[in-house]
Design a protein around this motif. Structure first.
Motif, PDB file in Angstrom:
ATOM      1  N   LEU A 150     -10.199  -3.088   0.091  1.00  0.00           N
ATOM      2  CA  LEU A 150     -10.301  -2.670   1.333  1.00  0.00           C
ATOM      3  C   LEU A 150     -10.596  -3.934   2.290  1.00  0.00           C
ATOM      4  CD1 LEU A 150     -12.811   0.322   0.882  1.00  0.00           C
ATOM      5  CD2 LEU A 150     -10.372   0.279   0.924  1.00  0.00           C
ATOM      6  N   GLU A 151     -10.463  -3.759   3.532  1.00  0.00           N
ATOM      7  CA  GLU A 151     -10.589  -4.930   4.262  1.00  0.00           C
ATOM      8  C   GLU A 151     -11.918  -5.422   4.465  1.00  0.00           C
ATOM      9  OE1 GLU A 151      -7.688  -5.135   8.077  1.00  0.00           O
ATOM     10  OE2 GLU A 151      -9.570  -4.422   8.582  1.00  0.00           O
ATOM     11  N   ASP A 152     -12.988  -4.740   4.067  1.00  0.00           N
ATOM     12  CA  ASP A 152     -14.226  -5.117   3.971  1.00  0.00           C
ATOM     13  C   ASP A 152     -14.472  -5.990   2.909  1.00  0.00           C
ATOM     14  OD1 ASP A 152     -14.650  -2.983   2.495  1.00  0.00           O
ATOM     15  OD2 ASP A 152     -16.019  -1.752   4.055  1.00  0.00           O
ATOM     16  N   GLY A 153     -13.642  -6.105   1.854  1.00  0.00           N
ATOM     17  CA  GLY A 153     -14.038  -6.643   0.555  1.00  0.00           C
ATOM     18  C   GLY A 153     -14.210  -5.636  -0.710  1.00  0.00           C
ATOM     19  N   ARG A 154     -14.744  -4.439  -0.208  1.00  0.00           N
ATOM     20  CA  ARG A 154     -14.964  -3.358  -1.389  1.00  0.00           C
ATOM     21  C   ARG A 154     -13.683  -3.180  -1.860  1.00  0.00           C
ATOM     22  NH1 ARG A 154     -17.720   1.510   1.403  1.00  0.00           N
ATOM     23  NH2 ARG A 154     -16.280   0.910   3.338  1.00  0.00           N
ATOM     24  N   THR A 155     -13.924  -2.594  -3.282  1.00  0.00           N
ATOM     25  CA  THR A 155     -13.082  -1.984  -4.351  1.00  0.00           C
ATOM     26  C   THR A 155     -12.870  -0.897  -4.752  1.00  0.00           C
ATOM     27  OG1 THR A 155     -12.762  -4.521  -5.063  1.00  0.00           O
ATOM     28  CG2 THR A 155     -11.488  -2.690  -6.303  1.00  0.00           C
ATOM     29  N   VAL A 156     -11.907  -0.004  -4.424  1.00  0.00           N
ATOM     30  CA  VAL A 156     -11.993   1.398  -4.841  1.00  0.00           C
ATOM     31  C   VAL A 156     -11.122   1.485  -6.050  1.00  0.00           C
ATOM     32  CG1 VAL A 156     -11.530   3.891  -4.344  1.00  0.00           C
ATOM     33  CG2 VAL A 156     -12.172   2.460  -2.621  1.00  0.00           C
ATOM     34  N   PRO A 157     -11.635   1.676  -7.352  1.00  0.00           N
ATOM     35  CA  PRO A 157     -11.015   1.770  -8.745  1.00  0.00           C
ATOM     36  C   PRO A 157     -10.030   2.815  -8.633  1.00  0.00           C
ATOM     37  CG  PRO A 157     -13.238   1.704  -9.360  1.00  0.00           C
ATOM     38  CD  PRO A 157     -12.925   1.665  -7.655  1.00  0.00           C
ATOM     39  N   ALA A 158      -8.553   2.791  -8.968  1.00  0.00           N
ATOM     40  CA  ALA A 158      -7.695   3.812  -8.927  1.00  0.00           C
ATOM     41  C   ALA A 158      -6.509   3.620 -10.032  1.00  0.00           C
ATOM     42  CB  ALA A 158      -6.856   4.011  -7.640  1.00  0.00           C
ATOM     43  N   ASP A 159      -6.398   4.979 -10.705  1.00  0.00           N
ATOM     44  CA  ASP A 159      -5.279   5.021 -11.613  1.00  0.00           C
ATOM     45  C   ASP A 159      -4.137   5.096 -10.757  1.00  0.00           C
ATOM     46  OD1 ASP A 159      -7.013   5.245 -13.814  1.00  0.00           O
ATOM     47  OD2 ASP A 159      -7.326   7.257 -13.149  1.00  0.00           O
ATOM     48  N   VAL A 160      -4.152   6.342  -9.764  1.00  0.00           N
ATOM     49  CA  VAL A 160      -2.840   6.340  -9.161  1.00  0.00           C
ATOM     50  C   VAL A 160      -3.215   6.290  -7.348  1.00  0.00           C
ATOM     51  CG1 VAL A 160      -1.306   8.352  -8.158  1.00  0.00           C
ATOM     52  CG2 VAL A 160      -2.154   8.165 -10.530  1.00  0.00           C
ATOM     53  N   VAL A 161      -2.103   5.669  -6.670  1.00  0.00           N
ATOM     54  CA  VAL A 161      -2.533   5.545  -5.197  1.00  0.00           C
ATOM     55  C   VAL A 161      -1.287   6.034  -4.580  1.00  0.00           C
ATOM     56  CG1 VAL A 161      -2.720   3.669  -3.553  1.00  0.00           C
ATOM     57  CG2 VAL A 161      -3.706   3.144  -5.550  1.00  0.00           C
ATOM     58  N   LEU A 162      -1.761   6.983  -3.720  1.00  0.00           N
ATOM     59  CA  LEU A 162      -0.768   7.585  -2.689  1.00  0.00           C
ATOM     60  C   LEU A 162      -0.964   7.042  -1.226  1.00  0.00           C
ATOM     61  CD1 LEU A 162       1.423  10.070  -2.225  1.00  0.00           C
ATOM     62  CD2 LEU A 162      -0.459  11.180  -1.296  1.00  0.00           C
ATOM     63  N   VAL A 163       0.248   6.351  -0.796  1.00  0.00           N
ATOM     64  CA  VAL A 163       0.069   6.084   0.428  1.00  0.00           C
ATOM     65  C   VAL A 163       0.880   6.915   1.464  1.00  0.00           C
ATOM     66  CG1 VAL A 163       0.827   4.140   1.877  1.00  0.00           C
ATOM     67  CG2 VAL A 163       0.119   3.652  -0.350  1.00  0.00           C
ATOM     68  N   ALA A 164       0.161   7.519   2.165  1.00  0.00           N
ATOM     69  CA  ALA A 164       0.652   8.790   3.157  1.00  0.00           C
ATOM     70  C   ALA A 164       0.341   8.275   4.500  1.00  0.00           C
ATOM     71  CB  ALA A 164       0.211   9.935   2.918  1.00  0.00           C
ATOM     72  N   VAL A 165       0.971   7.299   5.157  1.00  0.00           N
ATOM     73  CA  VAL A 165       0.521   6.844   6.392  1.00  0.00           C
ATOM     74  C   VAL A 165       1.882   6.793   7.551  1.00  0.00           C
ATOM     75  CG1 VAL A 165      -1.037   4.903   5.516  1.00  0.00           C
ATOM     76  CG2 VAL A 165       1.529   4.282   5.816  1.00  0.00           C
ATOM     77  N   GLY A 166       2.404   7.915   7.397  1.00  0.00           N
ATOM     78  CA  GLY A 166       3.320   7.839   8.366  1.00  0.00           C
ATOM     79  C   GLY A 166       4.930   7.690   7.855  1.00  0.00           C
ATOM     80  N   ALA A 167       5.936   7.904   8.631  1.00  0.00           N
ATOM     81  CA  ALA A 167       7.464   7.973   8.382  1.00  0.00           C
ATOM     82  C   ALA A 167       8.038   7.365   9.817  1.00  0.00           C
ATOM     83  CB  ALA A 167       8.115   8.853   7.664  1.00  0.00           C
ATOM     84  N   ARG A 168       8.979   6.880   9.724  1.00  0.00           N
ATOM     85  CA  ARG A 168       9.831   6.304  10.797  1.00  0.00           C
ATOM     86  C   ARG A 168      11.512   6.455  10.234  1.00  0.00           C
ATOM     87  NH1 ARG A 168       7.199   0.820  12.250  1.00  0.00           N
ATOM     88  NH2 ARG A 168       5.517   1.502  13.121  1.00  0.00           N
ATOM     89  N   PRO A 169      12.048   6.976  11.159  1.00  0.00           N
ATOM     90  CA  PRO A 169      13.542   7.110  10.998  1.00  0.00           C
ATOM     91  C   PRO A 169      13.889   5.309  10.841  1.00  0.00           C
ATOM     92  CG  PRO A 169      13.087   8.250  13.009  1.00  0.00           C
ATOM     93  CD  PRO A 169      11.948   7.485  12.770  1.00  0.00           C
ATOM     94  N   ARG A 170      14.979   5.431   9.552  1.00  0.00           N
ATOM     95  CA  ARG A 170      15.469   4.204   9.266  1.00  0.00           C
ATOM     96  C   ARG A 170      16.986   4.151   9.666  1.00  0.00           C
ATOM     97  NH1 ARG A 170      15.099   1.487   3.298  1.00  0.00           N
ATOM     98  NH2 ARG A 170      16.041  -0.312   3.713  1.00  0.00           N
ATOM     99  N   THR A 171      17.217   3.569  11.229  1.00  0.00           N
ATOM    100  CA  THR A 171      18.332   3.731  11.973  1.00  0.00           C
ATOM    101  C   THR A 171      19.026   2.263  12.253  1.00  0.00           C
ATOM    102  OG1 THR A 171      17.011   4.029  13.791  1.00  0.00           O
ATOM    103  CG2 THR A 171      18.016   6.154  12.890  1.00  0.00           C
ATOM    104  N   GLY A 172      18.526   1.188  11.591  1.00  0.00           N
ATOM    105  CA  GLY A 172      19.113   0.077  11.892  1.00  0.00           C
ATOM    106  C   GLY A 172      20.367  -0.035  11.778  1.00  0.00           C
ATOM    107  N   TRP A 173      21.072   0.769  10.800  1.00  0.00           N
ATOM    108  CA  TRP A 173      22.361   0.510  10.407  1.00  0.00           C
ATOM    109  C   TRP A 173      23.405   0.948  11.626  1.00  0.00           C
ATOM    110  CZ3 TRP A 173      24.636   5.439  10.189  1.00  0.00           C
ATOM    111  CH2 TRP A 173      23.866   6.557  10.148  1.00  0.00           C
ATOM    112  N   LEU A 174      22.823   1.675  12.419  1.00  0.00           N
ATOM    113  CA  LEU A 174      23.770   2.203  13.728  1.00  0.00           C
ATOM    114  C   LEU A 174      24.070   0.883  14.373  1.00  0.00           C
ATOM    115  CD1 LEU A 174      21.599   5.408  14.695  1.00  0.00           C
ATOM    116  CD2 LEU A 174      24.094   5.476  14.016  1.00  0.00           C
ATOM    117  N   GLY A 175      23.469   0.017  14.181  1.00  0.00           N
ATOM    118  CA  GLY A 175      23.886  -1.225  15.060  1.00  0.00           C
ATOM    119  C   GLY A 175      23.758  -0.776  16.521  1.00  0.00           C
TER     120      GLY A 175
END
Ligand SMILES: Cc1cc2nc3c(=O)[nH]c(=O)nc-3n(C[C@H](O)[C@H](O)[C@H](O)COP(=O)(O)OP(=O)(O)OC[C@H]3O[C@@H](n4cnc5c(N)ncnc54)[C@H](O)[C@@H]3O)c2cc1C
Length: 261
Positions: free
Chosen positions: A69-94
Motif C-alpha cells: 500500500l502507498e502508506d507502506g503497509r503490506t497485505v499478504p495475498a495468494d490471489v490479487v484481483l484488480v477491478a479498477v475500471g475499463a476503457r475502450p482501446r480505440t487508438g488503432w482507429l487513428g
C-alpha cells in the motif's frame, strides 16, 4: 483492488466460499465513482460478510505474495484481483474516427458517431465503446450489459436508413448482487444531484433529483423489488419523470404515488 461493481461482487462471492478477503479502495467509500455519497451506505456490508475493507487507501505495488500500500503497509495475498475500471482501446482507429480522450466514440441519440461537423450517417457505435447522447439522461457512457443488449437494434435501424419515428432511448440500467444484497440502478446519477432516501426494514431506495427540482435523474433500489418495478416504468417517457420529494421519501407510501403529472 477496487470496491466498485466488480470488486464488490467478487469479494462477496470469494468470502462466501471461505476465502479471506481484503478489499483495498482509494476512495472514501465503495461505489463512490458511480453513486457518490450513496456508496457509503454499502460500507457496513463488507464487515457483515467477513470482508476486510480498507478505504482511502491506494495500492503502490503488487508483488508475487503481497499487495504493497502507498502508506507502506503490506497485505499478504495468494490471489490479487484488480477491478479498477475499463476503457475502450480505440487508438488503432487513428484519424479515421474522432475518439474522446478516454477512448470512447461519441454518438448521437441514434448511435451515429459524431464529428465536429455533425453525425456520420454510415458509422454507428454501440456498447462499451460508445458514449451516447440520451434525450432523457444526457451523456451516457457504455460499460453495462443492458446497453450492449438494447442498443444494437436501434443502431441497425439507423444503418438501414429507417430512423423515422421516436428515438429509442433506453434508460441506463445496472444490476448487481453484492455481499448478499440485490442492487438495481436506473437512470444516471450526477454528482450535483440532491439525494433523497426511502428507508425501510427491508432495504433502501436512493433517488437522485436535479438540484432544487422535482426532476428525477436516477433511482437505486437495494433489496426492494417493488421500487425496481416502479423505477423501470418511471424512465420510459420522453423526459425525466417528476416526483414529489417528500412523498418519495415516505416509505409508508408506494413510490409510484409520488409521481407528479
Ligand atoms: C468481469 C466483468 C463483469 C461484468 N459484470 C456485469 C454485470 O454484472 N452487469 C452488467 O450490466 N455489465 C457487466 N459487465 C459489463 C458488460 O460485460 C459489458 O458492458 C458488455 O460486455 C459490453 O459489450 P460489448 O459488446 O460492447 O463489449 P465486449 O463484450 O467487451 O466485446 C468486445 C469484443 O471486441 C473485441 N475487440 C476489442 N478490440 C478489438 C479489435 N481492435 N479488433 C477486434 N476485436 C476487438 C474484444 O476482444 C471483445 O470480444 C461486466 C464486465 C466485466 C469485465
Amino acid at each position: 483492488v477496487g470496491a466498485g461493481w466488480i470488486g464488490a461482487e467478487v469479494a462477496g462471492v470469494a468470502a462466501g466460499a471461505g476465502a479471506h478477503v481484503t478489499v483495498v479502495e482509494a476512495a472514501d467509500a465503495p461505489l463512490e465513482a458511480a453513486l457518490g455519497e450513496v456508496g457509503a451506505l454499502t460500507t457496513a456490508w463488507y464487515a457483515a460478510a467477513g470482508v476486510r475493507l480498507l478505504l482511502g487507501t491506494r495500492v503502490d505495488e503488487v508483488r508475487a505474495d503481497a499487495v504493497v500500500l502507498e502508506d507502506g503497509r503490506t497485505v499478504p495475498a495468494d490471489v490479487v484481483l484488480v477491478a479498477v475500471g475499463a476503457r475502450p482501446r480505440t487508438g488503432w482507429l487513428g484519424d479515421a474516427l474522432p475518439v474522446a480522450p478516454d477512448g470512447a466514440l461519441v454518438v448521437d441519440e441514434r448511435y451515429r458517431v459524431v464529428r465536429a461537423d455533425g453525425p456520420l450517417h454510415h458509422v454507428v457505435a454501440v456498447g462499451d465503446v460508445a458514449r451516447r447522447r440520451s434525450p432523457r439522461h444526457g451523456w451516457v457512457s457504455g460499460g453495462h450489459w443492458d446497453g450492449a443488449l438494447r442498443g444494437p437494434a436501434a443502431a441497425v435501424r439507423t444503418l438501414l436508413g429507417v430512423p423515422a419515428g421516436p428515438v429509442d432511448d433506453p434508460a441506463p440500467y445496472v444490476f448487481s448482487t453484492q455481499l448478499g444484497h440485490e442492487l438495481a440502478l436506473y437512470g444516471h446519477p450526477l454528482p450535483t444531484d440532491d439525494v433523497v432516501l426511502r428507508r425501510g426494514d427491508d432495504g433502501f431506495t436512493a433517488l437522485w433529483f436535479r438540484p432544487g427540482s422535482s426532476e428525477l435523474g436516477a433511482v437505486l433500489a437495494v433489496d426492494r423489488p417493488r421500487d425496481v418495478a416502479t423505477a423501470r416504468r418511471l424512465f420510459t417517457g420522453p423526459a425525466l419523470p417528476r416526483l414529489d420529494r417528500d412523498a418519495a421519501a415516505d416509505d409508508a407510501r408506494p413510490l409510484k404515488a409520488a409521481a407528479l403529472a
